[in-house]
Scaffold this motif. Sequence first.
Motif, short mmCIF file in Angstrom:
data_model
loop_
_atom_site.label_atom_id
_atom_site.label_comp_id
_atom_site.label_asym_id
_atom_site.label_seq_id
_atom_site.Cartn_x
_atom_site.Cartn_y
_atom_site.Cartn_z
N ARG A 37 59.73 33.72 49.07
CA ARG A 37 59.26 33.08 50.34
C ARG A 37 60.11 32.94 51.71
O ARG A 37 59.62 33.05 52.64
CB ARG A 37 58.71 31.64 50.11
N THR A 191 52.66 37.61 56.15
CA THR A 191 52.40 37.98 54.79
C THR A 191 53.09 39.43 54.93
O THR A 191 53.45 39.99 55.71
CB THR A 191 50.76 38.32 54.71
N THR A 236 57.39 37.36 42.92
CA THR A 236 57.60 36.52 44.11
C THR A 236 57.20 35.17 43.93
O THR A 236 56.64 34.56 42.82
CB THR A 236 56.44 37.06 44.89
N ASP A 237 57.80 34.21 44.49
CA ASP A 237 57.48 32.81 44.60
C ASP A 237 56.66 32.21 45.66
O ASP A 237 56.26 31.56 46.06
CB ASP A 237 58.76 31.91 44.79
N GLY A 238 56.00 33.57 46.58
CA GLY A 238 55.14 33.42 47.61
C GLY A 238 53.73 33.34 47.05
O GLY A 238 53.65 33.34 45.73
N GLU A 239 52.85 33.13 47.74
CA GLU A 239 51.40 32.97 47.63
C GLU A 239 50.84 34.50 47.48
O GLU A 239 50.73 35.39 48.28
CB GLU A 239 50.50 32.38 48.58
N ILE A 240 50.35 34.96 46.18
CA ILE A 240 49.95 36.36 46.04
C ILE A 240 48.32 35.81 46.56
O ILE A 240 47.44 35.47 45.84
CB ILE A 240 49.97 36.52 44.64
N LEU A 241 47.77 36.79 47.47
CA LEU A 241 46.69 36.74 48.12
C LEU A 241 45.78 37.81 47.65
O LEU A 241 44.47 37.68 47.39
CB LEU A 241 46.82 36.86 49.80
N ARG A 257 55.96 34.32 40.13
CA ARG A 257 54.99 34.87 39.56
C ARG A 257 55.23 36.40 39.51
O ARG A 257 56.00 37.00 40.39
CB ARG A 257 53.51 34.54 40.58
N ILE A 275 51.10 39.48 49.99
CA ILE A 275 51.70 38.23 49.27
C ILE A 275 52.15 37.42 50.82
O ILE A 275 52.80 37.93 51.82
CB ILE A 275 53.14 38.38 49.00
N LYS A 276 51.83 36.08 50.86
CA LYS A 276 52.33 35.18 51.69
C LYS A 276 53.42 34.45 51.63
O LYS A 276 53.78 34.06 50.62
CB LYS A 276 51.07 33.86 52.09
#
Length: 279
Positions: A37, A191, A236-241, A257, A275-276
Amino acid sequence: MPQTFRGKVVFAAVLCLLATGCFLLPGKFASELTVKRDGTFAFSYKGDIHVLALSKLAQDELDDKATFKPQPQCKDDGEPVDNCSYDTEDVQRQNWESSQQAAKDKKRQDAEMARQMLGGIDPADPRAAEELAERMRKQAGWRSVQYVGDGKYVVDFAIAGRLDHDFSFPSLERVPLITPFVAIYRRTDGTVRIDAPAFSAGANGGPMGAMMQGMTGDKTGPQGMPELDGAFAVATDGEILANNTDDGPQTGVAGMRRLAWKVNPRTAAAPTALIKLGK
């Protein structure tokens, strides 16, 4: 199909792949990408890289020992015979010599194109493979590069950094056009888009492979082309869009994730994810 014609079809197809930047292809491999992130990333690739311009597929041997053989003439009564030709022997010889010269000129043009694709390295030079390996070793990230013959390199690549710019692997000095194995694109909205265009059946033949199958009659795939056999994963620990894995995000380590793809000749779509980053 005669073996000579089959070889020329494959050679022509390889030249088309060279021209489109698909002259570096993966074989057996394992590749990992971590995107955090905070914008940092780490990427690794261990396995095979095939350089088509240095492979046997790219060798079109011109028969310099070929000799002119006149075709049979028609019978005096005008009835045709097998391979009948109405041209005189002198005309046939002139046509044959012209075709031989055209083939030599084409071979020189093809060799020049391959040299340009390799950043000035002449693929016909016995030292070409090692010269390209030396270029790789001088660049950051290439921890090990071994040439094992027939255009195949076994490599260990790893690099880490911050995603304040786009990233593409592989990237070679003075080589103008390469289809990326993996590319990361940073967007203004925070992103990142991850694409792996070479990790699909489309890259290792694709429409060109289908053409080669049709012309050579080889339904198992383009003979001699590298066979995909690998694994690619993104953590990733970001948001998977968005992503195109079969199973979706899985729980990884340290709150990460994980997205995973198996890559083989049946992989129709290249791996991709959005990814965000940030808060």
